[in-house]
Design a protein around this motif. Structure first.
Motif, PDB file in Angstrom:
ATOM      1  N   VAL A 427       0.782  -1.202  -0.145  1.00  0.00           N
ATOM      2  CA  VAL A 427       0.070  -0.101  -0.071  1.00  0.00           C
ATOM      3  C   VAL A 427       1.131   1.255  -0.211  1.00  0.00           C
ATOM      4  CG1 VAL A 427      -1.568   1.294   1.352  1.00  0.00           C
ATOM      5  CG2 VAL A 427      -2.040  -1.357   1.027  1.00  0.00           C
ATOM      6  N   LEU A 428       1.843   1.228   0.755  1.00  0.00           N
ATOM      7  CA  LEU A 428       2.816   2.384   0.936  1.00  0.00           C
ATOM      8  C   LEU A 428       3.334   2.687  -0.417  1.00  0.00           C
ATOM      9  CD1 LEU A 428       4.393   1.850   4.257  1.00  0.00           C
ATOM     10  CD2 LEU A 428       3.116   3.811   3.687  1.00  0.00           C
ATOM     11  N   MET A 429       4.002   1.568  -1.110  1.00  0.00           N
ATOM     12  CA  MET A 429       4.462   1.472  -2.438  1.00  0.00           C
ATOM     13  C   MET A 429       3.572   2.148  -3.258  1.00  0.00           C
ATOM     14  SD  MET A 429       6.418  -1.371  -4.636  1.00  0.00           S
ATOM     15  CE  MET A 429       7.730  -1.556  -3.324  1.00  0.00           C
ATOM     16  N   ILE A 430       2.453   1.699  -3.296  1.00  0.00           N
ATOM     17  CA  ILE A 430       1.396   2.422  -4.533  1.00  0.00           C
ATOM     18  C   ILE A 430       1.247   3.664  -4.258  1.00  0.00           C
ATOM     19  CG2 ILE A 430      -0.913   2.129  -5.259  1.00  0.00           C
ATOM     20  CD1 ILE A 430      -0.859  -0.900  -4.628  1.00  0.00           C
ATOM     21  N   VAL A 431       0.976   4.206  -2.958  1.00  0.00           N
ATOM     22  CA  VAL A 431       0.897   5.564  -2.567  1.00  0.00           C
ATOM     23  C   VAL A 431       2.230   6.480  -2.941  1.00  0.00           C
ATOM     24  CG1 VAL A 431       0.210   7.157  -0.880  1.00  0.00           C
ATOM     25  CG2 VAL A 431      -0.910   5.151  -1.015  1.00  0.00           C
ATOM     26  N   CYS A 432       3.294   5.919  -2.694  1.00  0.00           N
ATOM     27  CA  CYS A 432       4.497   6.570  -2.959  1.00  0.00           C
ATOM     28  C   CYS A 432       4.799   6.766  -4.480  1.00  0.00           C
ATOM     29  CB  CYS A 432       5.625   5.872  -2.382  1.00  0.00           C
ATOM     30  SG  CYS A 432       5.911   6.013  -0.630  1.00  0.00           S
ATOM     31  N   TRP A 433       4.402   5.897  -5.022  1.00  0.00           N
ATOM     32  CA  TRP A 433       4.547   6.037  -6.622  1.00  0.00           C
ATOM     33  C   TRP A 433       3.499   6.939  -7.246  1.00  0.00           C
ATOM     34  CZ3 TRP A 433       1.837   2.200 -10.489  1.00  0.00           C
ATOM     35  CH2 TRP A 433       2.019   2.209 -11.458  1.00  0.00           C
ATOM     36  N   GLN A 434       2.389   6.757  -6.683  1.00  0.00           N
ATOM     37  CA  GLN A 434       1.277   7.827  -7.486  1.00  0.00           C
ATOM     38  C   GLN A 434       1.472   9.237  -6.907  1.00  0.00           C
ATOM     39  OE1 GLN A 434      -0.770   6.986  -9.846  1.00  0.00           O
ATOM     40  NE2 GLN A 434      -0.337   4.759  -9.783  1.00  0.00           N
ATOM     41  N   LEU A 435       2.193   9.299  -5.732  1.00  0.00           N
ATOM     42  CA  LEU A 435       2.147  10.717  -5.299  1.00  0.00           C
ATOM     43  C   LEU A 435       3.622  11.339  -5.797  1.00  0.00           C
ATOM     44  CD1 LEU A 435       0.664  10.706  -1.773  1.00  0.00           C
ATOM     45  CD2 LEU A 435      -0.232  11.919  -4.240  1.00  0.00           C
ATOM     46  N   GLY A 436       4.350  10.462  -6.480  1.00  0.00           N
ATOM     47  CA  GLY A 436       5.520  10.890  -6.979  1.00  0.00           C
ATOM     48  C   GLY A 436       6.665  10.912  -5.904  1.00  0.00           C
ATOM     49  N   ASP A 437       6.411   9.928  -4.862  1.00  0.00           N
ATOM     50  CA  ASP A 437       7.333   9.733  -3.832  1.00  0.00           C
ATOM     51  C   ASP A 437       7.232  11.162  -2.954  1.00  0.00           C
ATOM     52  OD1 ASP A 437       8.890   8.256  -2.042  1.00  0.00           O
ATOM     53  OD2 ASP A 437      10.501   8.601  -3.210  1.00  0.00           O
ATOM     54  N   ARG A 438       6.370  11.906  -3.122  1.00  0.00           N
ATOM     55  CA  ARG A 438       6.576  13.111  -2.155  1.00  0.00           C
ATOM     56  C   ARG A 438       5.151  12.994  -1.293  1.00  0.00           C
ATOM     57  NH1 ARG A 438      11.515  14.841  -2.586  1.00  0.00           N
ATOM     58  NH2 ARG A 438      10.667  17.152  -1.976  1.00  0.00           N
ATOM     59  N   ARG A 439       5.629  13.665  -0.046  1.00  0.00           N
ATOM     60  CA  ARG A 439       4.668  13.862   1.082  1.00  0.00           C
ATOM     61  C   ARG A 439       3.830  15.040   0.954  1.00  0.00           C
ATOM     62  NH1 ARG A 439       3.276  11.603   5.817  1.00  0.00           N
ATOM     63  NH2 ARG A 439       5.329  10.232   5.495  1.00  0.00           N
ATOM     64  N   THR A 440       2.424  15.192   0.740  1.00  0.00           N
ATOM     65  CA  THR A 440       1.775  16.362   0.839  1.00  0.00           C
ATOM     66  C   THR A 440       1.677  16.900   2.238  1.00  0.00           C
ATOM     67  OG1 THR A 440      -0.293  17.342   0.127  1.00  0.00           O
ATOM     68  CG2 THR A 440      -0.443  15.137   0.939  1.00  0.00           C
ATOM     69  N   LYS A 441       1.546  18.169   2.475  1.00  0.00           N
ATOM     70  CA  LYS A 441       1.524  18.640   3.589  1.00  0.00           C
ATOM     71  C   LYS A 441       0.181  19.445   3.750  1.00  0.00           C
ATOM     72  CE  LYS A 441       6.226  19.840   4.361  1.00  0.00           C
ATOM     73  NZ  LYS A 441       7.379  20.874   4.479  1.00  0.00           N
ATOM     74  N   PHE A 442      -0.826  18.954   3.241  1.00  0.00           N
ATOM     75  CA  PHE A 442      -2.468  19.250   3.176  1.00  0.00           C
ATOM     76  C   PHE A 442      -2.391  20.755   3.414  1.00  0.00           C
ATOM     77  CE2 PHE A 442      -1.421  15.243   5.395  1.00  0.00           C
ATOM     78  CZ  PHE A 442      -2.075  14.260   4.607  1.00  0.00           C
ATOM     79  N   THR A 443      -1.971  21.386   2.294  1.00  0.00           N
ATOM     80  CA  THR A 443      -1.965  23.021   2.436  1.00  0.00           C
ATOM     81  C   THR A 443      -3.202  23.078   1.080  1.00  0.00           C
ATOM     82  OG1 THR A 443      -0.373  23.113   0.716  1.00  0.00           O
ATOM     83  CG2 THR A 443       0.205  23.259   3.079  1.00  0.00           C
ATOM     84  N   ILE A 444      -3.733  24.228   1.439  1.00  0.00           N
ATOM     85  CA  ILE A 444      -4.703  24.790   0.327  1.00  0.00           C
ATOM     86  C   ILE A 444      -3.690  25.340  -0.716  1.00  0.00           C
ATOM     87  CG2 ILE A 444      -6.163  26.749  -0.308  1.00  0.00           C
ATOM     88  CD1 ILE A 444      -7.480  26.384   2.419  1.00  0.00           C
ATOM     89  N   LYS A 445      -4.131  24.894  -1.839  1.00  0.00           N
ATOM     90  CA  LYS A 445      -3.672  25.400  -2.998  1.00  0.00           C
ATOM     91  C   LYS A 445      -4.437  26.073  -4.267  1.00  0.00           C
ATOM     92  CE  LYS A 445       0.188  21.942  -2.696  1.00  0.00           C
ATOM     93  NZ  LYS A 445      -0.297  21.245  -1.418  1.00  0.00           N
ATOM     94  N   GLU A 446      -5.550  26.003  -4.036  1.00  0.00           N
ATOM     95  CA  GLU A 446      -6.555  26.469  -5.059  1.00  0.00           C
ATOM     96  C   GLU A 446      -7.731  27.016  -4.070  1.00  0.00           C
ATOM     97  OE1 GLU A 446      -7.433  22.842  -6.920  1.00  0.00           O
ATOM     98  OE2 GLU A 446      -5.432  22.253  -7.681  1.00  0.00           O
ATOM     99  N   PHE A 447      -7.810  28.628  -4.172  1.00  0.00           N
ATOM    100  CA  PHE A 447      -8.948  29.227  -3.730  1.00  0.00           C
ATOM    101  C   PHE A 447      -9.131  30.342  -4.571  1.00  0.00           C
ATOM    102  CE2 PHE A 447     -11.606  28.698   0.166  1.00  0.00           C
ATOM    103  CZ  PHE A 447     -11.192  27.221   0.238  1.00  0.00           C
ATOM    104  N   ALA A 448     -10.235  30.941  -4.874  1.00  0.00           N
ATOM    105  CA  ALA A 448     -10.510  31.774  -5.819  1.00  0.00           C
ATOM    106  C   ALA A 448      -9.578  32.945  -5.988  1.00  0.00           C
ATOM    107  CB  ALA A 448     -12.020  32.472  -5.455  1.00  0.00           C
ATOM    108  N   GLU A 449      -9.306  33.872  -5.224  1.00  0.00           N
ATOM    109  CA  GLU A 449      -8.601  35.089  -5.524  1.00  0.00           C
ATOM    110  C   GLU A 449      -7.161  34.402  -5.657  1.00  0.00           C
ATOM    111  OE1 GLU A 449     -10.982  35.206  -3.641  1.00  0.00           O
ATOM    112  OE2 GLU A 449     -12.129  36.892  -4.222  1.00  0.00           O
TER     113      GLU A 449
END
Length: 525
Positions: A427-449
């Motif tokens: 499971v870890l391998m699949i998630v690592c591979w699909q996310l480009g082996d990078r850990r998201t920091k759960f930040t907002i990246k897309e808001f209107a303004e």
């Protein structure tokens, strides 16, 4: 009443036959204590003091997480910024320059949850499930480490439940969807984008189930970042920065309010237990209690008030009844559509179809969702009927999975430990591979303004994902080896485990056949 209705809690003999069907949550306002009810016709329970009618849940929709919201405002968090890192930087300032709200927030999160909520015994500060997995306990105490171990022991089935029950059902609730539209989360037409969001949710859950040690644990860090993400959503929508700018807090309450949070906690804590029961896996009452206690512990760091966790998550049955109450309140049960392909449920399930490691068709996911949710809710989500062949394949899969679990429990402990560890690594391998082996920091990246400032190209009104690696992401999991050779090694180890199981089962079968043959021969002679 369906004869196979799902029982919640202790019921009198024959209760299902006399249960009162409930399809409108407003009926619960006048339901007498002690009445046996059947929400949606698929579930049966006794309506008691642990159940809450809409009038008691509605005030929760106007309760936020004021301390976390104040931290976001104080720090002025912008899109893409790591809230946890900003807090740590702020606490390095001279004490006289530190914000009181940030100091109070840190004092709250940089410790174990209070008594009645914490799942860490005072005499044992073991926060990781590794040692627990090495010595399986099927009647465990309700501790964090035991609950985490149960998650990994049944991870294949739990991940399936989280997708086909929790997310497929939960993200179709009307009031939840109104927030998702404002944040563009899981509501776009991009299949790959939806899939990535699901992987990020998977990453958070895996983090929670590995190390929740305050301040240093990966799971603790992810929980605090998710909490700050939720606070950022509330602050931005309140400031009129939503994508649609039509969210009505007078109708739907504060975005990501306390009812939403407790309903989400239930979808992670209770929905998997219900799904395991439907699949035929018999967890002990102690295992279920440990799993719920673990999510109660995690819920504290996600910003749910301690008093609500202590009251409604003190037992499995109380948590179940709260989850039923939340579900009835959040769904518009009168909404029915004939075109299931137009629903959010279908788009979510389609986003994971034909993906590794199984490359299942979307029809398989639709069948699984209907089976786990029950026909009552599935009909209201417009899920199509399940063809007989699909149902046979699905149940054959359950039999195979139960057989492997039974073998691991009856055979040597080392075999079962290897199976669990390889499942976890896969499971870890699949998630690592699909996310480009990078850990998201759960930040907002897309808001209107802020969209134009992010330099994200648009197409047909939709925001596309950035192709490059996000500079604010960390390496996902250093212990996971990537690449073809690592994949082949996992497959090889799986083959040897299956060969060993086949040899043992075959040997036992031949032995029993031989004993039977000679016994019959002796009897006849």
């Amino acid at each position: 009443m369906r004869s196979d209705a799902f029982a919640i809690g202790d019921l009198p003999v024959g209760a299902a036959a006399s249960a009162r069907p409930i399809f409108d949550s407003q009926e619960l306002e006048s339901t007498p204590i002690g009445t046996i009810i059947a929400p949606l016709g698929d579930y049966v329970l006794v309506w008691d003091e642990d159940c809450l009618p809409p009038s008691k849940l509605e005030p929760w929709r106007h309760m936020a997480d004021p301390l976390a919201d104040d931290v976001v405002r104080t720090l002025g968090l912008k899109a893409g910024q790591d809230g946890l890192q900003r807090i740590l930087e702020h606490l390095k300032l001279p004490e006289s320059e530190q914000s009181e709200s940030i100091k109070e927030f840190w004092a709250q999160i940089a410790r174990d949850p209070p008594p009645g909520v914490s799942a860490v015994p005072s005499h044992d500060k073991t926060y990781t499930p590794r040692s627990t997995l090495a010595t399986p306990n099927y009647t465990p105490p309700p501790t964090l480490a035991e609950g985490q171990a149960i998650f990994w022991r049944y991870s294949v089935q739990i991940f399936s439940a989280l997708l086909h029950f929790s997310l497929a059902g939960g993200f179709s609730a009307n009031r939840v969807m109104n927030v998702l539209r404002e944040t563009s989360y899981l509501t776009g037409e991009s299949r790959d984008r939806t899939y990535k969001r699901l992987l990020e949710t998977t990453q958070a859950i895996m983090d929670y189930m590995n190390d929740m040690t305050p301040v240093t644990g990966t799971g603790w860090m992810s929980a605090i970042r998710v909490r700050l993400l939720h606070a950022s959503v509330r602050v931005r929508i309140a400031a009129g920065m939503g994508m649609k700018k039509v969210y009505d807090d007078k109708v739907d309450g504060i975005p990501i309010n306390q009812e939403d949070m407790l309903a989400t906690l239930g979808s992670f804590a209770i929905a998997p237990l219900w799904s395991l029961r439907r699949m035929g896996f018999k967890l002990s009452s102690e295992e279920e209690a440990a799993y719920v206690a673990t999510w109660r512990h995690i819920g504290y760091y996600l910003g749910i008030p301690s008093d609500k966790l202590a009251q409604h998550y003190s037992t499995v049955q109380r948590a179940e009844k709260l989850f039923v109450s939340n579900t009835m309140h959040l769904f518009n049960l009168d909404y029915i559509t004939d075109d299931y392909r137009s629903t959010h449920t279908y788009r979510l399930l389609a986003s994971v179809s034909n993906r590794p490691p199984r490359y299942n068709k979307v029809e398989s996911s639709l069948a699984m969702s209907r089976f786990l949710l029950g026909d009552g809710l599935a009909d209201r989500l417009a899920l199509p009927p399940t063809p007989r062949l699909s149902a046979i394949k699905m149940h054959a899969g359950f039999w195979a999975e139960r057989g492997m679990k039974a073998f691991g429990r009856a055979y040597r402990v080392g075999w079962e430990v290897k199976r669990i560890e390889m499942t976890r690594m896969l499971v870890l391998m699949i998630v690592c591979w699909q996310l480009g082996d990078r850990r998201t920091k759960f930040t907002i990246k897309e808001f209107a303004e802020e969209l134009d400032k992010l330099d994200i190209p648009r197409e047909k009104g939709e925001v596309k994902e950035q192709k490059e690696v996000n500079p604010d992401d960390d390496e996902l999991d250093p212990e996971v080896r990537m690449g073809p050779e690592a994949g082949k090694a996992i497959v090889k180890r799986w083959k040897w485990l299956l060969i060993e199981m086949g040899a043992v089962v075959g040997g036992v079968g031949l032995g029993l056949a031989g004993v039977g043959y000679f016994a019959v021969r002796r009897y006849l002679l």
